[in-house]
Motif scaffolding. Structure first.
Motif, short mmCIF file in Angstrom:
data_model
loop_
_atom_site.label_atom_id
_atom_site.label_comp_id
_atom_site.label_asym_id
_atom_site.label_seq_id
_atom_site.Cartn_x
_atom_site.Cartn_y
_atom_site.Cartn_z
N UNK A 175 29.41 -24.27 -49.35
CA UNK A 175 30.75 -23.73 -49.25
C UNK A 175 30.81 -22.67 -48.15
N UNK A 176 29.76 -21.82 -48.11
CA UNK A 176 29.78 -20.75 -47.11
C UNK A 176 29.65 -21.33 -45.70
N UNK A 177 28.86 -22.41 -45.53
CA UNK A 177 28.75 -23.05 -44.22
C UNK A 177 30.10 -23.57 -43.75
N UNK A 178 30.80 -24.19 -44.72
CA UNK A 178 32.08 -24.78 -44.37
C UNK A 178 33.05 -23.69 -43.92
N UNK A 179 32.90 -22.49 -44.55
CA UNK A 179 33.84 -21.43 -44.23
C UNK A 179 33.55 -20.76 -42.89
N UNK A 180 32.30 -20.35 -42.68
CA UNK A 180 32.04 -19.56 -41.48
C UNK A 180 31.16 -20.29 -40.46
N UNK A 181 30.75 -21.52 -40.78
CA UNK A 181 29.99 -22.34 -39.85
C UNK A 181 28.63 -21.75 -39.48
N UNK A 224 6.53 -4.91 -38.13
CA UNK A 224 6.23 -6.28 -38.52
C UNK A 224 4.76 -6.43 -38.88
N UNK A 225 4.49 -7.19 -39.91
CA UNK A 225 3.13 -7.46 -40.36
C UNK A 225 3.21 -8.34 -41.57
N UNK A 226 2.06 -8.68 -42.13
CA UNK A 226 2.05 -9.64 -43.24
C UNK A 226 2.91 -9.15 -44.41
N UNK A 227 3.80 -10.03 -44.87
CA UNK A 227 4.71 -9.68 -45.96
C UNK A 227 6.12 -9.36 -45.49
N UNK A 228 6.31 -9.15 -44.20
CA UNK A 228 7.66 -8.82 -43.69
C UNK A 228 8.56 -10.07 -43.69
N UNK A 229 9.79 -9.89 -44.12
CA UNK A 229 10.78 -10.98 -44.11
C UNK A 229 11.96 -10.56 -43.24
N UNK A 230 12.33 -11.42 -42.31
CA UNK A 230 13.48 -11.13 -41.43
C UNK A 230 14.50 -12.25 -41.63
N UNK A 231 15.73 -11.88 -41.96
CA UNK A 231 16.76 -12.90 -42.18
C UNK A 231 17.87 -12.75 -41.15
N UNK A 232 18.28 -13.87 -40.58
CA UNK A 232 19.34 -13.88 -39.57
C UNK A 232 20.24 -15.08 -39.79
N UNK A 233 21.39 -15.06 -39.13
CA UNK A 233 22.30 -16.21 -39.21
C UNK A 233 22.13 -17.10 -37.99
N UNK A 234 22.22 -18.40 -38.23
CA UNK A 234 22.26 -19.36 -37.12
C UNK A 234 23.56 -20.13 -37.24
N UNK A 235 24.01 -20.68 -36.13
CA UNK A 235 25.19 -21.54 -36.21
C UNK A 235 24.80 -22.80 -36.94
N UNK A 236 25.63 -23.18 -37.86
CA UNK A 236 25.32 -24.34 -38.68
C UNK A 236 25.83 -25.60 -37.98
N UNK A 237 24.91 -26.54 -37.78
CA UNK A 237 25.32 -27.77 -37.13
C UNK A 237 25.58 -28.82 -38.20
N UNK A 238 26.75 -29.40 -38.18
CA UNK A 238 27.05 -30.45 -39.17
C UNK A 238 26.48 -31.77 -38.65
#
Ligand SMILES: [Fe+2]
Length: 270
Positions: A23-29, A253-267
């Protein structure tokens, strides 16, 4: 009574719209992409083990990638377990270059999950291809830039020595460049990424920078690198110089680090 039931269903429906990724992909792509450090000589999460080398997992909506495999499979698999990443969840493996601190965990990983495609630099010896085939996995030789997965690309094999490929994620805020050891030169790799994806905005450069001179910090500013997350073979002196110059844009940055980002969603149409 009926009104209450209808209200209850409307609340449930609203909840589904909020939590459903589709649903979120459909909304903001856009979709989320998560990079998790599972092998590094720098430590962020004390529950995980450090060892000389590099590996990270890249989770996307449709596929999960493993970039490099560290120096030994025991540490790699143990750290993945502690981060709740089953080896079976990996679809593709990308090997940056021939050195043992990036390639050493591959055989043991394939023992746990041979159902993957391994993208290797073309210059790797046949013994690596034989090992991958013997374990029952597929391999693809990489010479030039290409797409590895939706929004994830390889720079192709660049000369160091040794020849090395790096990953580039086409994220919403700009490019994310991930290097195993950056033997071809971290600045040249970033320039190459911008060139072939025809994008100037570099949001984040992360991974091993191969102990460059401190002047690399100024060069990063000149080419407009927004955030940095140097680790592995960068060297403490340069890492500290980045930390004081980039301040809140320096990611430890080092072992255990998590980085979250947005990518454009390709349908993807069937
Ligand atoms: Fe390395």
């Amino acid at each position: 009574m009926y009104r209450q039931i209808i209200r209850f269903f409307l609340i449930c429906l609203a909840g589904l719209i909020v939590v459903s990724p589709f649903a979120s992909h459909a909304e903001d792509n856009t979709a989320r992409i998560t990079i998790i450090s599972v092998y590094d000589n720098y430590q962020v999460n004390p529950r995980l083990d450090t060892a000389w080398g590099f590996a990270c997992v890249i989770k996307m909506p449709a596929e999960t990638l493993l970039f490099d495999t560290g120096g030994n499979p025991e540490t790699l698999l143990s750290n993945m377990r502690k981060m709740d990443i089953p080896p079976e969840s990996i679809d593709k493996v990308v090997i940056s270059h021939i050195h043992g601190d990036h390639l050493g965990g591959l055989g043991g990983f394939l023992d746990r999950n041979p159902d993957v495609t391994v993208f290797i630099p073309q210059s790797l010896p046949d013994s690596t291809r034989d090992m991958i085939s013997r374990k029952g996995a597929e391999f693809i030789d990489i010479s030039s830039e290409r797409e590895i997965s939706a929004s994830v690309y390889t720079t192709g094999e660049l000369y160091g020595p040794p020849e090395e490929q790096s990953l580039v994620i086409d994220a919403q805020k700009g490019l994310i460049v991930i290097t195993g050891c950056a033997h071809p030169g971290i600045v040249d790799i970033v320039k190459k990424a911008r060139e072939f994806l025809k994008k100037n905005e570099v949001y984040l450069v992360m991974g091993g920078f191969h102990h460059p001179p401190v002047s690399v910090v100024k060069k990063f500013r000149e080419i407009g690198v927004e955030k940095v997350a140097p680790s592995h073979c960068t060297g403490d002196r340069v890492r500290n110089a980045f930390a004081s110059a980039y301040k809140e844009d320096f990611i430890e940055y080092g072992v255990g680090r998590t980085i979250t980002q947005s990518i454009f969603y390709k349908i993807v149409k069937p």
